[in-house]
Design a protein around this motif. Structure first.
Motif, mmCIF file in Angstrom:
data_model
loop_
_atom_site.group_PDB
_atom_site.id
_atom_site.type_symbol
_atom_site.label_atom_id
_atom_site.label_comp_id
_atom_site.label_asym_id
_atom_site.label_seq_id
_atom_site.Cartn_x
_atom_site.Cartn_y
_atom_site.Cartn_z
ATOM 1 N N GLY A 67 0.792 -1.222 0.000
ATOM 2 C CA GLY A 67 0.000 0.000 0.000
ATOM 3 C C GLY A 67 0.818 1.262 0.000
ATOM 4 N N LEU A 68 2.146 1.169 0.287
ATOM 5 C CA LEU A 68 2.959 2.372 0.313
ATOM 6 C C LEU A 68 3.691 2.593 -0.992
ATOM 7 N N ALA A 69 4.126 1.508 -1.630
ATOM 8 C CA ALA A 69 4.849 1.653 -2.885
ATOM 9 C C ALA A 69 3.906 2.168 -3.974
ATOM 10 N N ARG A 70 4.478 2.894 -4.926
ATOM 11 C CA ARG A 70 3.673 3.427 -6.017
ATOM 12 C C ARG A 70 4.300 3.031 -7.338
ATOM 13 N N ALA A 71 3.586 2.261 -8.113
ATOM 14 C CA ALA A 71 4.064 1.915 -9.443
ATOM 15 C C ALA A 71 3.959 3.138 -10.338
ATOM 16 N N ASP A 72 4.715 3.119 -11.439
ATOM 17 C CA ASP A 72 4.753 4.276 -12.317
ATOM 18 C C ASP A 72 3.373 4.643 -12.856
ATOM 19 N N ASP A 73 2.501 3.645 -13.034
ATOM 20 C CA ASP A 73 1.191 3.917 -13.603
ATOM 21 C C ASP A 73 0.103 4.110 -12.545
ATOM 22 N N ASP A 74 0.469 4.073 -11.253
ATOM 23 C CA ASP A 74 -0.501 4.327 -10.191
ATOM 24 C C ASP A 74 -0.790 5.820 -10.096
ATOM 25 N N PRO A 75 -2.052 6.215 -9.873
ATOM 26 C CA PRO A 75 -2.349 7.642 -9.699
ATOM 27 C C PRO A 75 -1.734 8.165 -8.404
ATOM 28 N N ILE A 76 -1.436 9.432 -8.393
ATOM 29 C CA ILE A 76 -0.732 10.015 -7.250
ATOM 30 C C ILE A 76 -1.582 9.989 -5.982
ATOM 31 N N HIS A 77 -2.919 9.959 -6.136
ATOM 32 C CA HIS A 77 -3.744 9.965 -4.923
ATOM 33 C C HIS A 77 -3.751 8.621 -4.202
ATOM 34 N N HIS A 78 -3.015 7.635 -4.709
ATOM 35 C CA HIS A 78 -2.824 6.386 -3.978
ATOM 36 C C HIS A 78 -1.570 6.418 -3.100
ATOM 37 N N VAL A 79 -0.829 7.502 -3.133
ATOM 38 C CA VAL A 79 0.398 7.612 -2.343
ATOM 39 C C VAL A 79 0.047 7.880 -0.887
ATOM 40 N N SER A 80 0.544 7.051 0.000
ATOM 41 C CA SER A 80 0.305 7.212 1.431
ATOM 42 C C SER A 80 1.172 8.326 2.013
ATOM 43 N N SER A 81 0.659 8.953 3.064
ATOM 44 C CA SER A 81 1.452 9.960 3.766
ATOM 45 C C SER A 81 2.684 9.360 4.426
ATOM 46 N N GLU A 82 2.689 8.049 4.613
ATOM 47 C CA GLU A 82 3.876 7.414 5.174
ATOM 48 C C GLU A 82 5.063 7.537 4.220
ATOM 49 N N VAL A 83 4.784 7.639 2.929
ATOM 50 C CA VAL A 83 5.855 7.902 1.970
ATOM 51 C C VAL A 83 6.467 9.266 2.264
ATOM 52 N N CYS A 84 5.622 10.262 2.487
ATOM 53 C CA CYS A 84 6.094 11.621 2.749
ATOM 54 C C CYS A 84 6.860 11.711 4.064
ATOM 55 N N SER A 85 6.513 10.849 5.010
ATOM 56 C CA SER A 85 7.127 10.909 6.339
ATOM 57 C C SER A 85 8.615 10.594 6.310
ATOM 58 N N ASN A 86 9.088 9.934 5.259
ATOM 59 C CA ASN A 86 10.501 9.603 5.200
ATOM 60 C C ASN A 86 11.381 10.839 5.212
ATOM 61 N N CYS A 87 10.875 11.944 4.673
ATOM 62 C CA CYS A 87 11.643 13.196 4.675
ATOM 63 C C CYS A 87 10.995 14.251 5.567
ATOM 64 N N HIS A 88 9.680 14.375 5.489
ATOM 65 C CA HIS A 88 8.972 15.435 6.208
ATOM 66 C C HIS A 88 8.484 14.892 7.559
ATOM 67 N N GLN A 89 9.419 14.539 8.405
ATOM 68 C CA GLN A 89 9.084 13.785 9.615
ATOM 69 C C GLN A 89 8.250 14.585 10.605
ATOM 70 N N GLU A 90 8.599 15.853 10.864
ATOM 71 C CA GLU A 90 7.868 16.646 11.841
ATOM 72 C C GLU A 90 6.474 17.006 11.315
ATOM 73 N N ILE A 91 6.387 17.340 10.042
ATOM 74 C CA ILE A 91 5.076 17.624 9.451
ATOM 75 C C ILE A 91 4.188 16.385 9.521
ATOM 76 N N TYR A 92 4.751 15.237 9.231
ATOM 77 C CA TYR A 92 3.979 13.991 9.310
ATOM 78 C C TYR A 92 3.496 13.743 10.738
ATOM 79 N N ARG A 93 4.362 13.982 11.720
ATOM 80 C CA ARG A 93 3.978 13.756 13.123
ATOM 81 C C ARG A 93 2.802 14.656 13.496
ATOM 82 N N GLN A 94 2.865 15.919 13.092
ATOM 83 C CA GLN A 94 1.772 16.842 13.385
ATOM 84 C C GLN A 94 0.486 16.394 12.689
ATOM 85 N N TRP A 95 0.597 16.103 11.407
ATOM 86 C CA TRP A 95 -0.581 15.687 10.644
ATOM 87 C C TRP A 95 -1.193 14.415 11.211
#
Length: 434
Positions: free
Chosen positions: A22-50
């Motif tokens: 559920g976290l990985a995104r294939a090249d043909d997957d729409p962007i709205h299937h991307v989990s916020s856990e993907v974003c948390s790898n870099c944006h850790q404090e923003i993810y914690r708040q959200w």
């Protein structure tokens, strides 16, 4: 961004993306299937708040109050093909409460991580242009329906390396080094290309600047402007209230203030005691006049929308109590909740049926009395209290997420959702202690 992460941290993040369902995104997957856990790898404090916000917990699976109403009007949030019971259509509430699922017309909110994350990173950051909630057909278009969307992430600033790229393409001896603010970044999926580490790939998540939407109230109004029930009765009306206030201060100024260099993604509101305590100026002034204390309770709504706003069952109430010199209560404005015995001390938006009886939001056929504080409204409530024996007068202002009858009806809900929250208090001492 990635500039502070080590190679090993990024490689570990890439491995996480490739191995967690559920976290990985294939090249043909729409962007709205991307989990916020993907974003948390870099944006850790923003993810914690959200993660602790109501946006992250907006679905009928995670929000108990919304879950109760969703099951009443639609059905189970973990079943596919659920329809709104009254209209036989796709449940409109998912357009705001589970926007990524709504884009796929899915009702099984546990089918993808991004569905049950509610209003997650991509749900907001792929909004391109706000069309407004008034559709050409005269009907309201809500949530995702109110926006043109993009397959690129929309950001306040975007990638600021244009000057460096131009210099690198010319005869600059140093290839543009140091000219771009982002020129020292490590590999970044927002630049538009996949990133490969240790044989694993993080697909491209391209980003562009869109300050006109991302830095304005337009990012909020698709869900927070106005919503009607199936009978056309206005429920949430924050957008109309905001327009009434004539305020030029946007939603993000209060709900996403900048702290330590980043916008606060906890987005506090009606579930945040700290936000509630800042909302209303409240004091009490008692003046002796013969045998009575002429007592004035003063309230000022400091918000550019009604207080309370949002879900129509939110309400305020005031308790005013006089005490003797032993700390015993000898007078109060209402015994128990003041909704019946002191209606001026109960601030709410009533919904009623055709017989004028109280009705829940899905079933209401008309609006009842609206006694909430209007945007920036000042209000005074006057009481005459018998003065004999009074040593202290205390006023308390409470906020509640549910009407009193719903608190009784939904007694299975956690107490932190049903119990009133003290958001302001004031004491005036009339007799000094020795």
């Amino acid at each position: 961004m990635l500039r502070s992460l080590s190679f090993h941290a990024i490689a570990a993040s890439a491995l996480l993306l490739a191995t967690v369902p559920g976290l990985a995104r294939a090249d043909d997957d729409p962007i709205h299937h991307v989990s916020s856990e993907v974003c948390s790898n870099c944006h850790q404090e923003i993810y914690r708040q959200w993660k602790g916000s109501m946006h992250a917990n907006s679905t009928a699976i995670n929000d108990p109050i919304h879950g109760v109403f969703y099951e009443m009007v639609a059905g189970s949030p973990t079943e596919e093909g659920v329809l709104h019971k009254a209209s036989g259509k796709y449940p409109i509430c998912l357009q705001c409460h589970a926007p990524n699922a709504a884009l796929d017309q899915s009702t099984k909110l546990d089918a993808k991580v991004a569905y049950n994350e509610g209003v997650n990173c991509v749900a907001c950051h792929t909004l391109k242009h706000y069309k407004g909630i008034d559709g050409e057909d005269g009907k309201l278009r809500l949530g995702m329906q109110a926006y043109e969307r993009s397959d690129k992430l929309q950001a306040p600033l975007g990638i600021k390396d244009g000057v460096a790229q131009l210099a690198a393409a010319g005869d600059d001896l140093f290839g543009g080094a140091g000219l771009g603010a982002d020129s020292d970044q490590k590999p970044n999926p927002h630049l538009g290309e996949p990133i490969v580490f240790g044989g694993q790939t993080i697909p491209a998540l391209p980003m562009e600047a869109n300050p006109r939407l991302v830095k304005s109230s337009d990012a909020c109004m698709g869900c927070h402007d106005q919503r009607d029930n199936p009978h056309g009765v206005p429920l949430c009306q924050t957008g109309n209230e905001y327009q009434e206030s004539l305020s030029q201060v946007n939603c993000l100024s209060c709900h996403m203030p900048i702290a330590n260099g980043i916008a606060d993604h906890s987005m506090g509101g009606g579930h945040s005691p700290a936000m509630l305590k800042r909302a209303v100026i409240f004091d009490v002034n008692a003046v002796k006049d013969g045998d009575t204390l002429k007592t004035t309770v003063y309230l000022k709504n400091q918000l550019p929308h009604a207080m309370p706003t949002g879900a129509p069952f939110r309400n305020l109430f005031i308790k005013l109590t006089a005490y003797d010199d032993q700390g015993e209560a000898i007078w109060e404005n209402a015994e128990g909740h003041p909704a019946e015995s002191d209606p001026q001390a109960y601030l709410s938006y009533a919904l009623i049926d055709n017989e004028g009886m109280p009705a829940p939001p899905p079933a209401a056929t008309q609006a009842g009395d609206d006694t909430r504080l209007r945007p920036h409204e000042e209000r005074e409530l006057v009481y005459e209290i018998p003065a004999e024996g009074v040593a202290l007068v205390r006023g308390e202002l409470f906020y509640n997420l549910l009407w009193p009858n719903l608190v009784k009806r939904f007694d299975h809900l956690p107490s932190d959702l049903t119990a009133p929250v003290l958001i302001a208090e004031y004491e005036q001492r009339l007799v000094e202690l020795d």
